[in-house]
Design an enzyme around this catalytic site. Structure first.
Site, PDB file in Angstrom:
ATOM      1  CG  HIS A   1      -0.614   0.056   2.601  1.00  0.00           C
ATOM      2  ND1 HIS A   1      -0.130   1.364   3.120  1.00  0.00           N
ATOM      3  CD2 HIS A   1      -0.256  -0.991   3.282  1.00  0.00           C
ATOM      4  CE1 HIS A   1       0.248   1.010   4.460  1.00  0.00           C
ATOM      5  NE2 HIS A   1       0.052  -0.469   4.577  1.00  0.00           N
TER       6      HIS A   1
ATOM      7  CD  GLU B   1      -3.413  -1.328   5.404  1.00  0.00           C
ATOM      8  OE1 GLU B   1      -3.472  -2.170   6.114  1.00  0.00           O
ATOM      9  OE2 GLU B   1      -2.655  -0.370   5.727  1.00  0.00           O
ATOM     10  CD  GLU B   2      -1.445   2.366   7.698  1.00  0.00           C
ATOM     11  OE1 GLU B   2      -2.177   1.776   8.351  1.00  0.00           O
ATOM     12  OE2 GLU B   2      -0.169   2.091   7.327  1.00  0.00           O
TER      13      GLU B   2
ATOM     14  CG  ASP C   1       0.848  -3.694   5.020  1.00  0.00           C
ATOM     15  OD1 ASP C   1       1.829  -3.052   5.297  1.00  0.00           O
ATOM     16  OD2 ASP C   1      -0.288  -3.811   5.370  1.00  0.00           O
TER      17      ASP C   1
ATOM     18  CG  ASP D   1       2.565   0.351   8.009  1.00  0.00           C
ATOM     19  OD1 ASP D   1       1.975  -0.284   6.879  1.00  0.00           O
ATOM     20  OD2 ASP D   1       1.943   0.601   8.926  1.00  0.00           O
TER      21      ASP D   1
ATOM     22  CG  HIS E   1       0.470   2.689  12.431  1.00  0.00           C
ATOM     23  ND1 HIS E   1      -0.776   2.084  12.983  1.00  0.00           N
ATOM     24  CD2 HIS E   1       0.580   2.261  11.309  1.00  0.00           C
ATOM     25  CE1 HIS E   1      -1.209   1.154  12.029  1.00  0.00           C
ATOM     26  NE2 HIS E   1      -0.657   1.567  11.029  1.00  0.00           N
TER      27      HIS E   1
END
Length: 467
Positions: free
Chosen positions: A288, A334-335, A362, A300, A432
């Protein structure tokens, strides 16, 4: 003379036949082709340079942001440069959530005696009132404990979710799954009991000062019932919990300025090499393109995107011509919505496309350990027959399990989906958070992951998945 000419001609034809037979024999074996792929990835790969640009020239790529659009433009340009058969953008509407000015938080043990703590708004949260939120705190270990306390203990207070990831689980993704519900649904549930805000312990096994954001949901709560939600670092969570044991009347203050705007148009970035024998059978590989706005999203999922692009680049590099159509998809959103994955699957269904295999990266750019697979038992048994080919590269894990969020919407009774499984022990140190940056990615590990993905795609393409 005629006899001599005929003899010479026969000899020449025999030599030519022998030459072509030898050419046939010289086609690389699977072992040799995997060696070619790994050698090319480690000496002529582009994944690290691509990631460098995504991370350091563009940065965090939150859906709907200028940076997300810059990433779309850049990756399309790079795919165009590979000489693929087709490169295109697939439109998709995505949410646009903006963090605003940096958040601020502290806890207060007595008037004027405060301790600042690292805090970040959760993705999708509403803002606090202009002057922030301040109240006593109720600490819980999860949603079940929240329900036991009820409105009498929660109304007018800030709920502090402090269930840590389970350190005894070697699979850190299982540890993450075991406590992420408090982040995703914590505000929605606490609001039902009259809470005025929530703070959540970051999903991180390490004790540090980085708060980790992530998606959250209000479900069907009306807008006027929604409460602000934020995450604090693991060190701050430990300190706050210890302080509450000494002084249950401790108060917490936080202020955040985030805002949700109407949806905006963005794109999945897609490129493909058309299959020479079975062009209607599609193998998709992807990651992503969006990331959170903290850090630059290198692990990520910048890593997964450039590894997926590298699969096609490596095939070009070694001169491999696929039998089936190999398609790279860089999914958007995606997030905080999975809009890109859902849109790709929707269009594929509308076009009646035949996807036989999907592979997603991912889980960070760390050393590859293997794959997990979701699909028919017969396909898994065939794939298990290739496991020995990967063992020289220390890739040993072949197991049934999940695949990837973005390729998940493609699932049906026929397709096999897979996820690259790198070593997961460090992933949630960065997931994140502000420290998910380019310097945390090891070039060799990233390249090994790309080669491992390309090797599996090569085997599926060459041999198919039918028994």
């Amino acid at each position: 003379m005629k006899t001599n000419f005929a003899v010479k001609r026969t000899i020449k034809l025999g030599v030519l036949c022998l030459f072509f037979v030898q050419i046939g024999w010289s086609q690389p074996s699977d072992q040799e082709q995997l060696k070619n792929i790994y050698d090319a990835a480690l000496t002529k790969g582009k994944s690290y340079d691509w990631l460098n640009y995504l991370s350091n020239q563009i940065g965090g790529r939150l859906s709907g942001s200028i940076q997300a659009q810059q990433a779309v433009n850049y990756t399309k340009q790079e795919l165009d440069s590979l000489g693929l058969d087709r490169v295109w953008l697939q439109p998709v509407m995505v949410p646009k959530w903006v963090r605003g000015i940096p958040e601020f938080a502290y806890f207060e043990t007595s008037p004027g005696v405060t301790t600042n703590v690292p805090l970040t708004a959760l993705g999708g949260s509403v803002a606090t009132p202009p002057n922030g939120v301040k109240s006593e705190i109720v600490e819980v270990k999860g949603l079940d404990e929240l329900a036991v306390l009820g409105a009498s203990k929660i109304k007018g207070k800030i709920v502090f979710y402090n269930r840590p990831m389970d350190p005894t689980l070697i699979n850190t993704f299982a540890a993450y799954s075991g406590c992420v519900d408090q982040r995703y649904a914590g505000a929605m549930e606490a609001a039902k009991y009259g809470a005025i805000g929530i703070i959540v312990r970051s999903m991180n096994l390490r004790l540090d000062d980085y708060p980790h954001t992530g998606s959250m949901s209000y479900g069907d709560l009306p807008e006027d019932k929604r409460i602000p939600a934020a995450a604090i670092s693991t060190n701050a969570a430990e300190l706050l919990s210890a302080t509450l044991q000494l002084d249950p009347k401790t108060k917490f203050f936080f202020k955040q300025n985030c805002k949700l705007f109407p949806d905006v148009e963005s794109y999945n970035v897609i490129g493909e090499i058309k299959g020479s024998t079975h062009p209607d059978e599609i193998i998709v590989v992807g990651g992503h393109l969006d990331s959170w706005d903290l850090g630059d999203g290198s692990h990520d999922d910048g890593a997964g995107c450039v590894q997926s692009m590298e699969v096609l680049q490596l095939f070009k590099q070694i001169g491999y011509k696929p039998k089936r159509t190999i398609r790279v998809v860089l999914f958007m959103n995606e997030e905080n919505g999975l809009r890109g994955g859902n849109e790709y699957a929707k269009v594929a269904m509308e076009k009646n496309e035949n996807h036989i295999f999907g592979l997603e990266s991912d889980a960070g750019g760390f050393t590859p350990r293997g794959f997990s697979f979701d699909g028919p038992d017969s396909s898994f048994e065939k794939i298990m027959g290739w496991k020995d080919l990967f063992e020289p590269y220390l890739v040993h894990l072949f197991e049934k399990g999940g695949s990837g969020a973005d390729i998940g919407p493609l699932k049906n009774e026929r397709i096999t989906l897979a996820g690259l499984r790198p070593d997961s022990q460090r992933y949630f140190d960065y997931h994140h958070a502000e420290n998910d940056t380019f310097e945390q990615v090891n070039k060799r590990e990233l390249e090994l992951g790309a080669a491992t993905m390309a090797s599996l795609v090569y085997l599926v393409d060459t041999h198919g998945l039918n028994p």
